[in-house]
Enzyme design. Structure first.
Site, PDB file in Angstrom:
ATOM      1  CE  LYS A  40      -4.040  -2.453  -6.754  1.00  0.00           C
ATOM      2  NZ  LYS A  40      -3.459  -3.167  -5.555  1.00  0.00           N
ATOM      3  N   GLY A  75      -2.691  -9.259  -2.018  1.00  0.00           N
ATOM      4  CA  GLY A  75      -4.229  -9.648  -1.620  1.00  0.00           C
ATOM      5  C   GLY A  75      -4.764 -10.226  -2.817  1.00  0.00           C
ATOM      6  CE  LYS A 134      -4.141  -1.654   2.678  1.00  0.00           C
ATOM      7  NZ  LYS A 134      -4.759  -1.466   3.917  1.00  0.00           N
ATOM      8  CG  ASP A 168     -10.288  -1.475   6.574  1.00  0.00           C
ATOM      9  OD1 ASP A 168      -9.179  -1.958   6.950  1.00  0.00           O
ATOM     10  OD2 ASP A 168     -11.447  -1.635   6.831  1.00  0.00           O
TER      11      ASP A 168
HETATM   12  P1  IMP Z   1      -6.819  -3.874   4.630  1.00  0.00           P
HETATM   13  O1  IMP Z   1      -7.325  -2.488   3.985  1.00  0.00           O
HETATM   14  O2  IMP Z   1      -5.588  -3.798   4.806  1.00  0.00           O
HETATM   15  O3  IMP Z   1      -7.853  -4.286   5.860  1.00  0.00           O
HETATM   16  O4  IMP Z   1      -7.108  -4.978   3.520  1.00  0.00           O
HETATM   17  C1  IMP Z   1      -8.312  -5.799   3.598  1.00  0.00           C
HETATM   18  C2  IMP Z   1      -7.891  -7.095   2.617  1.00  0.00           C
HETATM   19  O5  IMP Z   1      -8.197  -6.665   1.533  1.00  0.00           O
HETATM   20  C3  IMP Z   1      -6.785  -7.422   2.825  1.00  0.00           C
HETATM   21  O6  IMP Z   1      -6.779  -9.154   2.594  1.00  0.00           O
HETATM   22  C4  IMP Z   1      -5.776  -7.098   1.868  1.00  0.00           C
HETATM   23  O7  IMP Z   1      -4.972  -7.991   1.256  1.00  0.00           O
HETATM   24  C5  IMP Z   1      -6.980  -6.897   0.732  1.00  0.00           C
HETATM   25  N1  IMP Z   1      -6.667  -5.641  -0.328  1.00  0.00           N
HETATM   26  C6  IMP Z   1      -6.857  -4.393   0.223  1.00  0.00           C
HETATM   27  N2  IMP Z   1      -6.344  -3.609  -0.821  1.00  0.00           N
HETATM   28  C7  IMP Z   1      -6.087  -4.487  -1.785  1.00  0.00           C
HETATM   29  C8  IMP Z   1      -5.752  -4.092  -3.009  1.00  0.00           C
HETATM   30  O8  IMP Z   1      -5.584  -3.021  -3.693  1.00  0.00           O
HETATM   31  N3  IMP Z   1      -5.966  -5.245  -3.932  1.00  0.00           N
HETATM   32  C9  IMP Z   1      -6.311  -6.465  -3.644  1.00  0.00           C
HETATM   33  N4  IMP Z   1      -6.434  -6.847  -2.414  1.00  0.00           N
HETATM   34  C10 IMP Z   1      -6.475  -5.832  -1.669  1.00  0.00           C
END
Ligand code: IMP
Length: 192
Positions: free
Chosen positions: A173, A150, A12, A68
């Site tokens: 992206k 992710g 990120k 998030d």
């Molecule tokens: P968080 O925002 O870090 O809580 O992410 C929640 C979930 O979504 C995690 O499993 C991340 O790996 C996935 N995730 C967040 N952003 C992305 C993205 O841009 N691409 C793919 N998966 C994502």
């Protein structure tokens, strides 16, 4: 202006860094001495983004923002949504989450989905702002590509050329992504 990004996710940070104007010095959690896991116990993306940013501001006194993100799959009634990180269990393993998603979708023809990101900015005790971004797409039949993180290997954005996010460069992206769109709102606010 110094601004901390309240996340331990290096992917990120890599995505967000090129989106910010030169006048903003982006600090990681490690750079402000924050090494603990941030609380993330709210039932919504908005709540979690706020909770993480507020925690860092309250404990370290540094203006900061957090994001998030959730993947919302139509045929699964919005799952995994706010539980995207822990979909397949507390180990938060991307490969397990993707495998569970593909298993639950099975041969379902409706593979519509969207990523939604909420960014919360906390610059003062009572100064909280939110920005959101989303991207619509479909879930691929199997993971493709080695980039991103992710759920990127199974997400094909509508506005792209049929490749998954994981097959794209970071810049590609960032042209389309939920996070880039939410960060654009943050940047417009900071520039305003
Ligand atoms: P968080 O925002 O870090 O809580 O992410 C929640 C979930 O979504 C995690 O499993 C991340 O790996 C996935 N995730 C967040 N952003 C992305 C993205 O841009 N691409 C793919 N998966 C994502």
């Amino acid at each position: 202006m110094r601004l901390c990004f309240a996340s331990n996710n290096a992917h990120k940070l890599d995505e967000i860094r090129p989106l910010l104007p030169a006048g903003i010095e982006l600090l990681s959690l490690a750079e402000i001495g924050c090494h603990e896991e941030l609380p993330e116990t709210q039932p919504t993306l908005e709540g979690n983004a706020r909770q993480k940013a507020q925690y860092v501001f309250d404990h370290y006194g540094v203006p900061c923002f957090a994001d998030d993100t959730g993947l919302e799959v139509e045929a699964l009634h919005g799952e995994p949504g706010v539980y995207s990180a822990r979909y397949a269990g507390p180990q938060r393993a991307a490969a397990d989450n993707v495998a569970k998603l593909l298993h639950k979708l099975g041969t379902q023809l409706n593979r519509r989905a969207r990523f939604r990101t909420v960014v919360a900015l906390v610059r003062g005790r009572h100064e909280v702002r939110e920005f959101s971004g989303e991207v619509a797409g479909t879930i691929a039949a199997a993971p493709i590509g080695r980039g991103g993180f992710g759920y990127d290997p199974v997400f094909v954005p509508d506005e792209g050329d049929g490749r998954t996010f994981a097959e794209m460069t970071l810049a590609e992206k960032n042209q389309l992504s939920h996070r880039a769109r939410a960060v654009a709102g943050l940047v417009a606010f900071l520039n305003g």
